[in-house]
Design a protein around this motif. Sequence first.
Motif, mmCIF file in Angstrom:
data_model
loop_
_atom_site.group_PDB
_atom_site.id
_atom_site.type_symbol
_atom_site.label_atom_id
_atom_site.label_comp_id
_atom_site.label_asym_id
_atom_site.label_seq_id
_atom_site.Cartn_x
_atom_site.Cartn_y
_atom_site.Cartn_z
ATOM 1 N N PHE A 1 6.835 -4.175 -12.121
ATOM 2 C CA PHE A 1 5.900 -3.634 -11.134
ATOM 3 C C PHE A 1 6.630 -2.648 -10.238
ATOM 4 C CE2 PHE A 1 4.266 -7.815 -12.233
ATOM 5 C CZ PHE A 1 2.923 -7.572 -12.463
ATOM 6 N N THR A 2 5.879 -1.731 -9.663
ATOM 7 C CA THR A 2 6.474 -0.786 -8.721
ATOM 8 C C THR A 2 6.724 -1.491 -7.388
ATOM 9 O OG1 THR A 2 4.358 -0.042 -7.804
ATOM 10 C CG2 THR A 2 5.162 1.098 -9.790
ATOM 11 N N LYS A 3 7.502 -0.872 -6.536
ATOM 12 C CA LYS A 3 7.782 -1.419 -5.207
ATOM 13 C C LYS A 3 6.478 -1.527 -4.417
ATOM 14 C CE LYS A 3 10.530 -2.537 -1.681
ATOM 15 N NZ LYS A 3 9.586 -2.731 -0.593
ATOM 16 N N GLU A 4 5.585 -0.557 -4.534
ATOM 17 C CA GLU A 4 4.315 -0.590 -3.819
ATOM 18 C C GLU A 4 3.444 -1.746 -4.313
ATOM 19 O OE1 GLU A 4 1.228 2.689 -2.136
ATOM 20 O OE2 GLU A 4 1.485 2.667 -4.314
ATOM 21 N N GLN A 5 3.462 -1.983 -5.621
ATOM 22 C CA GLN A 5 2.679 -3.093 -6.171
ATOM 23 C C GLN A 5 3.236 -4.439 -5.703
ATOM 24 O OE1 GLN A 5 3.078 -2.022 -10.309
ATOM 25 N NE2 GLN A 5 0.980 -1.199 -10.415
ATOM 26 N N GLN A 6 4.556 -4.548 -5.648
ATOM 27 C CA GLN A 6 5.194 -5.771 -5.145
ATOM 28 C C GLN A 6 4.860 -5.967 -3.660
ATOM 29 O OE1 GLN A 6 9.490 -5.722 -5.015
ATOM 30 N NE2 GLN A 6 9.629 -7.963 -4.912
ATOM 31 N N ASP A 7 4.955 -4.887 -2.891
ATOM 32 C CA ASP A 7 4.644 -4.974 -1.460
ATOM 33 C C ASP A 7 3.183 -5.364 -1.234
ATOM 34 O OD1 ASP A 7 7.205 -4.327 -0.869
ATOM 35 O OD2 ASP A 7 6.787 -2.284 -0.169
ATOM 36 N N SER A 8 2.295 -4.900 -2.110
ATOM 37 C CA SER A 8 0.883 -5.270 -2.001
ATOM 38 C C SER A 8 0.721 -6.779 -2.121
ATOM 39 C CB SER A 8 0.073 -4.557 -3.082
ATOM 40 O OG SER A 8 -1.284 -4.948 -3.029
ATOM 41 N N ALA A 9 1.454 -7.380 -3.057
ATOM 42 C CA ALA A 9 1.388 -8.837 -3.235
ATOM 43 C C ALA A 9 1.936 -9.567 -2.024
ATOM 44 C CB ALA A 9 2.170 -9.235 -4.488
ATOM 45 N N ILE A 10 3.094 -9.145 -1.546
ATOM 46 C CA ILE A 10 3.739 -9.847 -0.423
ATOM 47 C C ILE A 10 2.923 -9.672 0.853
ATOM 48 C CG2 ILE A 10 5.802 -9.918 1.040
ATOM 49 C CD1 ILE A 10 7.408 -9.066 -1.481
ATOM 50 N N PHE A 11 2.470 -8.424 1.075
ATOM 51 C CA PHE A 11 1.629 -8.191 2.258
ATOM 52 C C PHE A 11 0.396 -9.099 2.237
ATOM 53 C CE2 PHE A 11 -2.279 -6.293 3.846
ATOM 54 C CZ PHE A 11 -1.978 -6.157 5.197
ATOM 55 N N THR A 12 -0.254 -9.201 1.083
ATOM 56 C CA THR A 12 -1.497 -9.984 0.980
ATOM 57 C C THR A 12 -1.221 -11.466 1.177
ATOM 58 O OG1 THR A 12 -2.406 -8.332 -0.521
ATOM 59 C CG2 THR A 12 -3.499 -10.474 -0.481
ATOM 60 N N LEU A 13 -0.115 -11.954 0.665
ATOM 61 C CA LEU A 13 0.258 -13.360 0.890
ATOM 62 C C LEU A 13 0.387 -13.633 2.384
ATOM 63 C CD1 LEU A 13 2.893 -13.883 -1.947
ATOM 64 C CD2 LEU A 13 0.725 -15.103 -1.738
ATOM 65 N N TYR A 14 1.118 -12.776 3.094
ATOM 66 C CA TYR A 14 1.306 -12.965 4.540
ATOM 67 C C TYR A 14 -0.014 -12.748 5.295
ATOM 68 C CZ TYR A 14 6.357 -13.643 4.779
ATOM 69 O OH TYR A 14 7.625 -14.161 4.688
ATOM 70 N N HIS A 15 -0.778 -11.760 4.855
ATOM 71 C CA HIS A 15 -2.078 -11.501 5.492
ATOM 72 C C HIS A 15 -2.980 -12.733 5.390
ATOM 73 C CE1 HIS A 15 -5.847 -9.393 6.470
ATOM 74 N NE2 HIS A 15 -6.378 -10.075 5.461
ATOM 75 N N CYS A 16 -3.056 -13.303 4.207
ATOM 76 C CA CYS A 16 -3.913 -14.484 4.011
ATOM 77 C C CYS A 16 -3.399 -15.672 4.815
ATOM 78 C CB CYS A 16 -3.984 -14.837 2.530
ATOM 79 S SG CYS A 16 -4.936 -13.657 1.555
ATOM 80 N N LEU A 17 -2.089 -15.863 4.856
ATOM 81 C CA LEU A 17 -1.530 -16.977 5.627
ATOM 82 C C LEU A 17 -1.872 -16.822 7.106
ATOM 83 C CD1 LEU A 17 0.172 -19.555 5.766
ATOM 84 C CD2 LEU A 17 2.196 -18.113 6.067
#
Length: 794
Positions: A673-689
């Motif tokens: 995955f690209t860095k942006e795609q990885q960041d999308s996952a991590i951001f969303t995990l923290y956003h949901c938490l």
Amino acid sequence: MVKLEIKQWTKELEKPIYELWKKERIYKFNKNTKKKIYSIDTPPPYINTPVHIGQATTYVLMDMFARFRRMIGQEVLFPLGLDKNGLPIEIATEKKFNIKLTETPREKFLELCKKLLDEAGSATIESFLRLGISFNSFEKGEKAGEIYETDSENYRALTQSTFIDLWSKGLIYEDERINNWDPKLQTTLADSEINYEDIPTLFNEIKFKVKETNEEIIIGTTRPELICTCATLIYNPKDKRYIHLKNKTAITPIYNKEIKIVPHPLAQIDKGTGLVMMCSAGDLSDIRFFREMNLDPIIAIEKDGRMNHHSGFLKGLKVKEARGKIIEELRNKNLLIKQTSISHRTPISERSGVEIEFISMKEFYIKQLDFKDKMKEIANQVNFFSPESRNILLNWIESISIDWPISRRRYYATEIPLWYCQNCSEVILPQKGKYYQPWKSNPPVKECPKCKSKKFIGEQRVFDTWFDSSISPLYILMYERDNDFFKKSFPCILRPSGKEIVRTWGYYTLLRCYQLTNKAIFKDYWVNYHIVDESGRKMSKSLGNVIDPKIILDKFGAEPFRLWAVIEGNLDKTDFRCSLERIEGASKTITKLLNVSKFIFIFNEVKKPKKLENLDLLIINELNNIIKFARNSYEKYDFHNPAIKLKIFLWDLFASHYMELVKARAYNQDKKFTKEQQDSAIFTLYHCLDKILKLLAPINPFITYKIYKVWKNKDIHLEKFPKIEKVKKIDFNFDEIMELNSQIWNCKKTNNQPLNAEIIKATIPRKFKILEKDLVRAHKIKEVNFGKKLEICI
């Protein structure tokens, strides 16, 4: 990386948090606030008894209301009141010190009541603190939001001031009439303090004679001891059996008293023999009949529950002894025809549990019959949660048949502030603003304004406890102590209570406060229901099924109990089912939240990338729906349905499906995955938490506080309620993804393969192509195609 070094949530983790809240006075009320004031008129518990399961449940739900309101920017007035007045305190004092109020000097008895209360200590306050209740203060005082006590001079002075106002308005009067009397507690009771129970008794058929014809007639009664007070015999006007007896004279057995026989609709053709003896005060029907017919009652029962001179040979006997004695006498004289065992609906004192008698006493009354229509109007103005609970109040108002007797012949309560001139009986009414004890102090005048006499007698009676309790919203809103604040904060927003005190605390508060302010004192009325055991039985000591909240707190802490309360607390049902197993079960969700947080904290938090992946958009949209639903529901005091949705979201959508799909992208170990795609996952995990924690913060304040503090070094309870994140909508919902995942995992199980087994080839429904990379990596699919339906080759 955030380090959340907690293996399992335990009660020990809660103590430093609630002690900090208490010490720092985090939830202190700001009287000078410019925010909208949200006030909760909490039901004051008796301090001399442990907090029971119903109170614990009601208070944690109230706390959720308070915490939510703070998060949406309101200034919350949430004080703890402690009830230290009335019969429960006196009964406990009699029991503890092995004394009787009627045999103890007043000063001595009051001294022992205060000793009992002092020894009760702060167990109640400690329980609420451990439950995580965010009262404005855990210190006693007179400022807005501080703990108040109903036996304090300030509280009692306000009670007396309201009496003085209502007396001056002509809404209180004194009269001698038949009242409910508790022979054990030796006091008058209001109708609202009476319960009815079906009690086994004997229905006695007794011979009377008709004077004019010498005819024998049979009367049925459960109370033969009251034959001496019988004033009339009645039959139903449509009962053809007795039409010939109209206006004839009956002679009572044993007492040989002549009484009239008249038709009256109170008599039921199909009940008993159809002939009914109307005694002075056998039951409420007798009392109403005597008033209607303008008959002078003969009272045969004294205050101590013994028969008096009107009963002749029964004098001095207790009621049940007298009943047995007269039955024996009737039998000996062949006047007792038949006895039948029946179940009789009997009025019982709510306080002492003894059968009520009806005694003629001089008491003070507050007018309520004149206000029935207005009270119905107010009951329909107030918002009830749930709406069905309104009927509890309306049904009670409809049943009211007499004015409210507010005076009691007891000691530990607020005194009625009146004196009387010994010479001319002029009533001396004091000025408002002070606490008066007329039984022991002089009046605030030197001489009678009418006859100039200087001798006075102080009123000995006290107020009904509900007369005190019914001003609690006025007290917390600083009525007559700070007029500017009262105007700014009126009306009180919320009255929460159990359904069993709607007819007492709820009704009396609405009545009294309307009579004083001409307005409804509440905006909202939230009614909680009974706590029952696993089998649906009401909890009681006799059944051995009572669960002590202290045991729950000692075993599990507050968080599982709070979550149980909201998961179980559906106001559309009638009662809450409670068991240690159910509460322990709630702890699994606490553990799940902890584990989800620890997983997310593995990754370093990132800023929101310019583009979010479709899977991330989907989960954010799902969470947006819950945020919107929770906000609307929380405002209507429904925490149950959002909590259910949150629980399902946390366990199923987020942990079991989204995290399983997204973790490969979040780790990105093989750089697929690209860095942006990885960041999308991590951001969303923290956003949901972040959103999950804030949605759960009112419900589970300890664990959300701890996780948020470790993560952001902030107090989550000072944060704003989450808002919807506006993102692009995806054409299908997350349920379809969950179904797809489940089908793939089930296929692996059917083929005896582990869930992380590779899939050689798969055809996936075409609509999921936008999630291709996440699906391929999560399910380890070697070759993927998109078609009409799912096909897998393992």
